[in-house]
Enzyme design. Sequence first.
Site, PDB file in Angstrom:
ATOM      1  N   SER A 120       0.834  -1.202   0.000  1.00  0.00           N
ATOM      2  CA  SER A 120       0.000   0.000   0.000  1.00  0.00           C
ATOM      3  C   SER A 120       0.876   1.263   0.000  1.00  0.00           C
ATOM      4  CB  SER A 120      -0.979  -0.052   1.187  1.00  0.00           C
ATOM      5  OG  SER A 120      -1.974   0.928   1.078  1.00  0.00           O
ATOM      6  N   ASP A 173     -10.031  -4.607  -4.334  1.00  0.00           N
ATOM      7  CA  ASP A 173      -9.448  -3.708  -3.325  1.00  0.00           C
ATOM      8  C   ASP A 173     -10.312  -2.452  -3.184  1.00  0.00           C
ATOM      9  OD1 ASP A 173      -7.856  -1.951  -1.806  1.00  0.00           O
ATOM     10  OD2 ASP A 173      -6.003  -2.738  -2.656  1.00  0.00           O
ATOM     11  N   HIS A 205      -8.034  -5.366   0.134  1.00  0.00           N
ATOM     12  CA  HIS A 205      -6.800  -4.647   0.486  1.00  0.00           C
ATOM     13  C   HIS A 205      -6.047  -5.464   1.526  1.00  0.00           C
ATOM     14  CE1 HIS A 205      -4.256  -1.156   0.215  1.00  0.00           C
ATOM     15  NE2 HIS A 205      -4.288  -0.970   1.520  1.00  0.00           N
TER      16      HIS A 205
END
Length: 226
Positions: A120, A173, A205
């Site tokens: 991320s 996601d 995610h």
Amino acid sequence: MCGNAMSSQIDPVTVSASGKHTATVIFLHGLGDTGHGWSYALSEIRQPHIKYICPTAPKMPVTLNEGYEMTSWFDLYTLNIGGREDEAGIKKAAALVQGMVEEEEKGGIPSNRIVLGGFSQGGALALYAAFTLEKPLAGMVALSSWLPLHESFPDAMKVNNESPILQCHGDMDPVVPYKFGQMTKSVLSKMCSNYTFNTYPGMMHSSSAKEMQDVKEFLDKVLPAV
């Protein structure tokens, strides 16, 4: 500011090589996380000649989260495509990561035996730090991520346009949308000669056993035992 970030940073979680140390992976966590979770995930796929370093970001107020203070590599204003970015913060954080590469070099590990990676926000920083580093790396790993300050490329690119890159993204996601991953793919695939993009159907995610196996195979390939 760089010095403040360094001083407020929690000591990295390090998974030491269990054999002769000849390679290093530096892996950066996502927003609000710490290095501990990823150190555990990497220890599950570890190789004896590799040291894994999982630093924890300093705490700072994050605009995206209404100014709430949390671990963050740089400020996030929005997750909208084309939105404002914390350019100064990204560059300062990249310098911090590049300093970690230099520390490994001082310890006898050449840059071309080092992989930068992250999840991320951490993956975003890993890509930016790698591309603006003036030394060749063994490779890069970006999970559920994006390329920050993308409009500065390819002009900002130094030497790592030929280093192997593994980018992975779940197509469900809800935090860093899959289309971010695809847009990053469209930029990197033109800019970099050794690039792989993996899609994980149904993954949100997060990570998965399949993704971590793919990361292991990538690391085995770019950081073989010597």
